[in-house]
Design a protein around this motif. Structure first.
Motif, short mmCIF file in Angstrom:
data_model
loop_
_atom_site.label_atom_id
_atom_site.label_comp_id
_atom_site.label_asym_id
_atom_site.label_seq_id
_atom_site.Cartn_x
_atom_site.Cartn_y
_atom_site.Cartn_z
N ILE A 124 0.82 -1.22 0.00
CA ILE A 124 0.00 0.00 0.00
C ILE A 124 0.85 1.26 0.00
CG2 ILE A 124 -1.68 1.32 1.37
CD1 ILE A 124 -2.81 -1.44 2.25
N CYS A 125 1.95 1.25 0.73
CA CYS A 125 2.77 2.46 0.87
C CYS A 125 3.87 2.56 -0.20
CB CYS A 125 3.39 2.52 2.26
SG CYS A 125 2.17 2.54 3.59
N THR A 222 -1.94 6.40 4.63
CA THR A 222 -1.80 6.31 3.18
C THR A 222 -3.13 6.03 2.51
OG1 THR A 222 0.44 5.44 3.49
CG2 THR A 222 -0.54 5.17 1.31
N ILE A 223 -3.93 5.13 3.09
CA ILE A 223 -5.23 4.78 2.51
C ILE A 223 -6.16 5.99 2.46
CG2 ILE A 223 -7.36 3.46 2.94
CD1 ILE A 223 -5.63 1.16 3.94
N LEU A 224 -6.15 6.78 3.52
CA LEU A 224 -7.02 7.97 3.58
C LEU A 224 -6.66 9.00 2.52
CD1 LEU A 224 -7.30 8.39 7.45
CD2 LEU A 224 -9.07 7.57 5.89
N LYS A 225 -5.42 8.94 2.02
CA LYS A 225 -4.98 9.89 0.99
C LYS A 225 -5.31 9.41 -0.43
CE LYS A 225 -1.09 11.68 3.70
NZ LYS A 225 0.39 11.75 3.81
N ARG A 232 -9.42 2.46 -2.45
CA ARG A 232 -9.44 2.65 -0.99
C ARG A 232 -10.25 1.55 -0.31
NH1 ARG A 232 -12.54 7.60 0.37
NH2 ARG A 232 -11.07 8.55 -1.09
N SER A 233 -11.40 1.20 -0.91
CA SER A 233 -12.26 0.15 -0.37
C SER A 233 -11.56 -1.20 -0.38
CB SER A 233 -13.56 0.07 -1.18
OG SER A 233 -14.35 -0.99 -0.74
N LYS A 234 -10.83 -1.50 -1.48
CA LYS A 234 -10.10 -2.77 -1.59
C LYS A 234 -9.00 -2.85 -0.53
CE LYS A 234 -7.42 -5.52 -4.88
NZ LYS A 234 -6.81 -5.55 -6.23
N ALA A 235 -8.28 -1.74 -0.34
CA ALA A 235 -7.20 -1.70 0.66
C ALA A 235 -7.76 -1.88 2.07
CB ALA A 235 -6.44 -0.39 0.55
#
Length: 313
Positions: A124-125, A222-225, A232-235
């Motif tokens: 993710i990052c 990171t997801i919120l960005k 975002r939903s998948k993460a």
């Protein structure tokens, strides 16, 4: 000192002393065990057969499925066997052997959950460099480190446990051979054993716990960005599955190992033991399969392929 006879056979209390509950409990836990094996084998089958799932994340998930099957198989078959007989006797060498393998698989699962957090952090990052960071060589090395670490820690606890003398006529207040209950019925000085639980638990347990949860601070930021709602939903879906599994596992483990060993906690000990030995391996495949879109798509494709083959035949 009192004259005490050293015992080489231990008596397990089991899940229940009520004869009327033996058969219902046997059927319930047999069903749970069979679903556990089926669910984890299904995840392994999907990962092996679907080339889209040949990624580090699913490599670790497949390893988790193997550990869950092994973890539950150390305790459940023996528990089911004991539910069908009146006296639940186990030899001391068999008891210590069961404890070694139980601890080995439990520590392996803890360390693997930490590795899976590290994998999600990189995915993710650092998505552009993910496959370079988490190469297959690195994945295999991480798994080897997990197994070596678990084997060494389990061996240390087991060697010090084997030095103890058991000379009481008290029954082991559990349905399998676990360390807290074994220490309660030993007539030797268990100070070193208790010290090992806390020292290794603090050094390695907190270390693993930190590696497991700390990446999620950066991951959630990171997801919120991420601007795309789908991404975002998948993460969030992947991370929430992992966090749910980790929370259930750690809560029940800590409840059993890091509290006072007083004699009025036998019922609570059994409940927590059932959770982390039987229900956690049972819930893991359900949590991952129900919240993982790629696994659900792969399962749907496999079922469609089987239907087409049946129609063609």
């Amino acid at each position: 000192m009192e004259n005490q006879t050293t015992v080489y056979m231990l008596l397990l209390v089991g899940l229940s002393d009520l004869p009327s509950l033996q058969l219902p409990l046997f059927l319930v836990f047999l069903l749970i065990y069979l679903i556990t094996l089926t669910g984890n084998l299904l995840i392994l089958l999907l990962i092996f057969t679907d080339s889209h799932l040949h990624t580090p994340m699913y490599f670790f998930l497949g390893t988790l499925a193997c550990l869950d099957m092994s973890y539950s198989s150390v305790t459940v078959p023996r528990m089911l066997f004991d539910l069908l007989r009146e006296r639940r006797i186990i030899s001391l060498p068999a008891c210590i052997t069961q404890f070694y393998f139980f601890l080995f698989f439990a520590l392996s699962e803890m360390a693997l959950l930490a590795v899976m957090s590290y994998d999600r952090y990189n995915a993710i990052c650092h998505p552009l460099h993910y496959m370079q960071i988490m190469s297959w060589k690195v994945c295999v090395q991480l798994i080897l480190i997990v197994f070596v670490f678990s084997a060494v820690c389990s061996l240390v606890h087991t060697l010090f446990l084997a030095k103890l003398t058991f000379c009481r006529s008290e029954a082991l207040q559990n349905f399998f051979c676990d360390l807290p209950q074994l220490l309660q019925i030993s007539c030797s000085d268990t100070f070193i054993n208790v010290l090992l639980i806390f020292v290794l638990g603090i050094i390695f347990g907190l270390g693993i716990l930190t590696v497991t949860f700390f990446p999620y601070i950066v991951i959630l930021t990171t997801i919120l960005k991420i601007s795309s709602k789908t991404t975002r939903s998948k993460a969030f879906s992947t991370c929430s599955s992992h966090l749910t599994v980790v929370s259930i596992f750690y809560t029940t483990i800590c409840f059993n190992y890091f509290r006072s060993n007083t004699n009025d906690h036998f019922a609570e000990d059994k409940v927590s033991s059932v959770f982390y030995t039987i229900l956690t391996p049972f819930l893991n495949p359900l949590i991952y399969s129900l919240r993982n879109q790629e696994l659900k798509i792969s399962l749907r494709k496999t079922l469609q392929t089987l239907q087409i083959k049946n129609y063609s035949d």
